[in-house]
Design a protein around this motif. Structure first.
Motif, PDB file in Angstrom:
ATOM      1  N   TRP A 246       4.254  11.157   0.014  1.00  0.00           N
ATOM      2  CA  TRP A 246       2.954  10.570  -0.308  1.00  0.00           C
ATOM      3  C   TRP A 246       2.183  11.424  -1.309  1.00  0.00           C
ATOM      4  O   TRP A 246       2.158  12.651  -1.208  1.00  0.00           O
ATOM      5  CB  TRP A 246       2.114  10.415   0.971  1.00  0.00           C
TER       6      TRP A 246
ATOM      7  N   CYS B  25       0.847  -1.196   0.000  1.00  0.00           N
ATOM      8  CA  CYS B  25       0.000   0.000   0.000  1.00  0.00           C
ATOM      9  C   CYS B  25       0.880   1.244   0.000  1.00  0.00           C
ATOM     10  O   CYS B  25       2.102   1.141   0.096  1.00  0.00           O
ATOM     11  CB  CYS B  25      -0.934  -0.011   1.209  1.00  0.00           C
TER      12      CYS B  25
ATOM     13  N   SER C   4      -2.524   1.953   5.358  1.00  0.00           N
ATOM     14  CA  SER C   4      -2.844   3.220   4.705  1.00  0.00           C
ATOM     15  C   SER C   4      -4.216   3.705   5.184  1.00  0.00           C
ATOM     16  O   SER C   4      -5.054   2.909   5.597  1.00  0.00           O
ATOM     17  CB  SER C   4      -2.876   3.014   3.186  1.00  0.00           C
TER      18      SER C   4
ATOM     19  N   ASP D 204       0.747   5.485   4.087  1.00  0.00           N
ATOM     20  CA  ASP D 204       0.641   6.742   4.842  1.00  0.00           C
ATOM     21  C   ASP D 204       0.308   6.518   6.315  1.00  0.00           C
ATOM     22  O   ASP D 204       0.451   7.429   7.129  1.00  0.00           O
ATOM     23  CB  ASP D 204      -0.381   7.685   4.201  1.00  0.00           C
TER      24      ASP D 204
END
Ligand SMILES: C[S@@+](CC[C@H](N)C(=O)[O-])C[C@H]1O[C@@H](n2cnc3c(N)ncnc32)[C@H](O)[C@@H]1O
Length: 575
Positions: A199, A183, A234, A186
């Protein structure tokens, strides 16, 4: 001594400095409120630090981000389950799964369960092997496949029918699947500050199809009645709810988190359960879809339409800004209770973020559901007007997008996961910023003949599967009989048929595998080695040229310089 240390540390740093995580079963998980630096530098913590290092090395402790330990808990693993960990490296969750299957057995007694841990990248498989080796388990197979194309090793057309007759597996089917997909990462933003800069929403957009494909493959490999956990670190709905919605649109599923006892729900991680009881926010109903619009809802962290309007993806390629991706409408139109997906967000308990969805398989997939994933890339749909009429270009587009996805995955792995990787290479003395040390340690842990050749970097560049020897059953009766008589192993102990090696000519290392692994190996032989097995079982005997090696029993009566390897001792002692 260690209790004294903990007490002293608690006095000095406050009660919260070292505390058990109340939501983890059996008080087996503890939270330390120290940075690595503090642990290393603080004199008062010295013996505690030494204790942690030692226990990590021998496999009694694994250092892991607390939220990352949540997804395996929802699998409700039983000691006879066959479990697939589709994207497993660096292996912290694999380790947890192995702990779970061994938990209910006495040391030395092997469970009927099996964990198959897979990763796409050879080097990450090596890391996975290194990290799980501390478990000394005979019930693990490490494979190297694209999770979205994981083989099913099917012998019969309808192997669920055939299985009833033969009692042997006729194909791969799993009771539990962990789908902890790559993923944009974040959720690691609190510990990896670089993520703030790196990101962008293109990362998630690019990964969406890969995530759907991996999840769909997982579902295809899951037994009817089985359970799969889909998770990411994420907070991006495109990688989370949109994937679940897409997957659920193709099958008969429901989600649940009812396995967590009610009295534990608020203790676990409050943010996981706020949206399901309806007390904390307003709900709106669209048709029979319930969408939580409270600011604590499952969609609270990201405006999906905004996400999809990003101008460029990570490769700098333009993304169609006028078109809203299908995954967005999937969330809004889904007939499934997406509010039951669980979100753990950093600001609720100063942790990393995680997304978790628990899926139950209610019926077999049909051909369309399985095929469907590969032709519906949202980007490809935006570009190709009539995909059916242009199969070649569609294939090309699909491949291009996959290549781009893999580039993205590499980048994401490089950034977000190097952190986790360092953390999983045991405790501080091993966590160096010097990557070369890390790589060296990883290669030391390789169990396949690739490492024995000492030429792993060259093989990295070759196609992934060249150069790795197949797994063969060790059948040399002379050696087996000598082993049995030398160690006084009872005839009732299942040794024959449980020993494997990587090469007949040079059976240097002999591994012991559980019955569950043995069955899968037999199946794999029958289907023409579809599984790319990088490592398996427990190293039990090694034939050596030098008689001065530490760690081995040496005895002149022992045949052909074969030495017993200590890692397997707990199994033999039980015989
Ligand atoms: C989020 S990490 C997994 C973390 C792991 N479950 C743990 O708890 O330690 C995702 C992993 O997926 C692997 N990966 C990326 N693309 C993949 C693919 N197509 N098939 C299988 N694995 C893949 C990456 O190499 C990475 O190790």
């Amino acid at each position: 001594m260690i209790l004294g240390d903990i007490w002293r540390v608690s006095c000095e740093y406050g009660e919260d400095a070292i505390r058990p995580l109340p939501w983890y079963p059996g008080n087996l998980a503890w939270h330390l409120n120290f940075s690595r630096k503090e642990l290393r530098k603080n004199q008062a913590l010295e013996s505690f630090h030494e204790f942690l290092k030692h226990e990590s090395e021998v496999g009694n402790i694994t250092r892991q981000e607390a939220v990352s330990m949540v997804p395996p808990l929802f699998l409700n693993v039983q000691p006879d389950h066959h479990i697939l960990d589709m994207c497993a490296s660096p292996g912290s969750k694999t380790f947890q799964l192995l702990e779970m299957i061994h938990q209910s057995k006495e040391p030395g007694l092997l469970p009927g369960a099996l964990v198959m841990a897979n990763d796409l990248y050879v080097q990450r498989c090596d890391l996975l092997i290194h990290n799980t080796k501390r478990m000394c388990t005979a019930n693990l197979i490490v494979t190297n496949h694209e999770a979205q194309n994981f083989p099913d090793c099917s012998l019969a057309k309808d192997y669920s029918e055939a299985y009833k007759d033969t009692c042997k597996p006729q194909g791969l089917e799993f009771d539990r699947i962990l789908c902890d997909v790559p993923c944009s990462g974040d959720g690691t933003i609190r510990k990896g500050h670089e993520m703030w800069r790196k990101w962008n929403s293109g990362m998630g957009n690019q990964l969406h199809l890969l995530q759907v494909n991996i999840a769909m493959r997982g579902i295809a490999l899951l037994k009817v009645g089985g359970r799969m956990v889909y998770s990411t670190c994420s907070m991006n709905p495109v990688e989370n709810e949109a994937v679940v919605a897409e997957v659920q649109d193709r099958g008969c599923w429901f989600q649940t988190h009812d396995d967590v006892p009610h009295d534990k729900k608020n203790v676990v991680l409050p943010s996981m359960f706020t949206s399901s009881n309806g007390t904390e926010g307003s709900h709106t109903v669209r048709g029979d879809v319930e969408v939580n619009i409270d600011d604590r809802s499952s969609l609270r962290n990201c405006n999906i339409e905004e996400t999809s309007k990003n101008n460029h993806d990570m490769d700098g390629l333009p993304i169609n800004t006028n078109k809203k991706f299908d995954c967005t409408s999937n969330i809004l139109n889904s007939k499934f209770p997406l509010h039951r997906c669980m979100r753990i967000v950093p600001h609720d308990q100063n942790s990393g973020a995680f997304f978790i969805a628990v899926l139950h398989k209610l019926s077999p997939l049909n051909g369309c559901q399985i095929q469907g994933t590969k032709i519906q890339h949202p980007l490809a749909k935006g570009i190709t007007a009539q995909p059916q009429k242009e199969p070649e270009s569609e294939t090309r587009l699909y491949k291009t997008s996959l290549t781009r996805q893999q580039n993205i995955v590499s980048k994401v792995v490089d950034s977000a996961e190097v952190l986790g990787r360092q953390q999983n290479l045991s405790m501080d003395n091993q966590t160096s910023n010097d990557n070369s040390t890390e790589v060296e340690m990883v290669f030391n842990g390789v169990e396949s003949s690739r490492a024995e050749s000492g030429d792993s970097m060259r093989l990295q560049k070759q196609s992934r599967w060249k150069g790795v020897d197949p797994v063969l059953f060790f059948k040399d009766e002379v050696v087996i009989k000598s082993i049995i008589s030398f160690f006084g192993i009872k005839e009732s102990f299942p040794l024959r048929g449980h020993l494997v090696t990587r090469s007949t000519d040079n059976a240097r290392r002999i591994y012991y595998v559980s019955k569950s692994v043995k069955n899968i190996l037999e199946l794999n032989t029958e289907v023409g080695e579809q599984l790319k097995i990088v490592s398996l079982g427990i190293k039990m005997f090694v034939s050596i040229k030098c008689s001065k090696c530490m760690m081995f029993f040496t005895d002149s009566r022992f045949p052909s310089n074969t030495q017993f390897f200590f890692t397997g001792i707990h199994i033999l002692l039980k015989s």
